[in-house]
Design an enzyme around this catalytic site. Sequence first.
Site, PDB file in Angstrom:
ATOM      1  N   GLY A 160      41.775 -18.659  34.272  1.00 34.13           N
ATOM      2  CA  GLY A 160      42.095 -18.692  32.633  1.00 34.13           C
ATOM      3  C   GLY A 160      41.939 -20.076  31.821  1.00 34.13           C
ATOM      4  N   LYS A 182      32.933 -32.036  19.129  1.00 27.74           N
ATOM      5  CA  LYS A 182      33.887 -33.306  19.466  1.00 27.74           C
ATOM      6  C   LYS A 182      32.953 -34.498  19.399  1.00 27.74           C
ATOM      7  CE  LYS A 182      36.526 -30.033  22.396  1.00 27.74           C
ATOM      8  NZ  LYS A 182      36.735 -29.615  23.343  1.00 27.74           N
TER       9      LYS A 182
END
Length: 335
Positions: free
Chosen positions: A206, A224
């Site tokens: 996940g 970022k």
Amino acid sequence: VIDMDILIAGFGVVGRGVAEVLASKGPMLGSKLGEDFRIVGVFDSRSVAFSSDGLDPLELLERKSSTGMVGLDRHGGETTALVRNSEHDVLIEVTPTDIALGEPGLSHIRCSLEAGRDVVTCNKGPLALRFKELSDLAERKGGRLRFEGAVGGAMPVINVARDILMGEEITKIRGILNGTCNFILSRMGEEGLPLNQALKEAQQLGFAEADPTYDIDGIDSACKVAILANAIMGMDVSLNDVQVTGIRGISEDAISLAAGQRKVIRLIGEISEERLEVSPRLVPIGHPLSIGGTLNLVQMKTDIAGEITVAGRGAGKMETTSAVLSDLVALVKEL
Ligand SMILES: NC(=O)c1ccc[n+]([C@@H]2O[C@H](COP(=O)([O-])OP(=O)(O)OC[C@H]3O[C@@H](n4cnc5c(N)ncnc54)[C@H](OP(=O)(O)O)[C@@H]3O)[C@@H](O)[C@H]2O)c1
């Protein structure tokens, strides 16, 4: 006690996390800060709920999970008009990141700032593409723009640099800015797995999206880098100014060659006078940037303190919610 009226744009993982935290910690924070956080409006991709008297976060969560819609009313897609027409003190902008145009987040954020309201977001698109425009707008109109969650989830880098290290000159930043890539590179190093298999493992656990392109190709890290360059180092750059090489080309051979030199390969974002770059680099084992697993880590070089390293969980519902909460608290404390 006064109220801080909140409008939430997007009620997915992070939007719901914010509602949960306000339900559980709202009263405690209210009494500590002398200000109550009150959700007055929320919208998702199809529906809207608004009440100037405040909405019950638990009711919103219950409706979203049982009907798929946060509100009883459908909005027909004109979400910027919803932002314009809803009285609020702070917009929490948590719609999906889009790196081509930054929409719909860019229009939502512009609209609140234009009206002199505050904005808290972790949506990377608008910040990576239009940072200067948005921060200038905030300043001109007297609103404030905070975005701790946009870089490294719970890792407190932006607020540390801008608030705590305010007196320092930060001359260089290097960091691991994508937990998925770091997990994949770590597993390749530890187990000798090929990239595809390590990626599959990340997806099963996940960490990785079904479409991992943004992560693997370094685009998420580049967003970022652009945000840190603007927010911390005072540059005026966008995503397109960042040189990007992802990890797709990293072979098992390259990893074992590095191991022979007591090094690992990590996807590193770097911001300095000379470089605005995301690329796989060799890092000596034992160096902070050789960290394994899904953590994010940033090293800032400053003129007084020298090197400062921060690390934390880069993504996840509660991790990112914690960053949003830290921004909300900072807004109240600044007043
Ligand atoms: N999840 C994380 O760990 C994490 C970490 C750092 C940063 N972020 C950033 O935080 C933001 C939110 O992430 P998330 O994980 O919460 O995403 P998400 O689970 O996909 O939720 C997005 C929400 O936005 C709504 N939405 C989509 N298009 C919309 C539109 N045009 N107008 C209004 N609402 C719209 C969706 O509506 P429906 O519910 O109706 O589909 C959903 O409620 C993203 O920009 C992401 O990059 C997330």
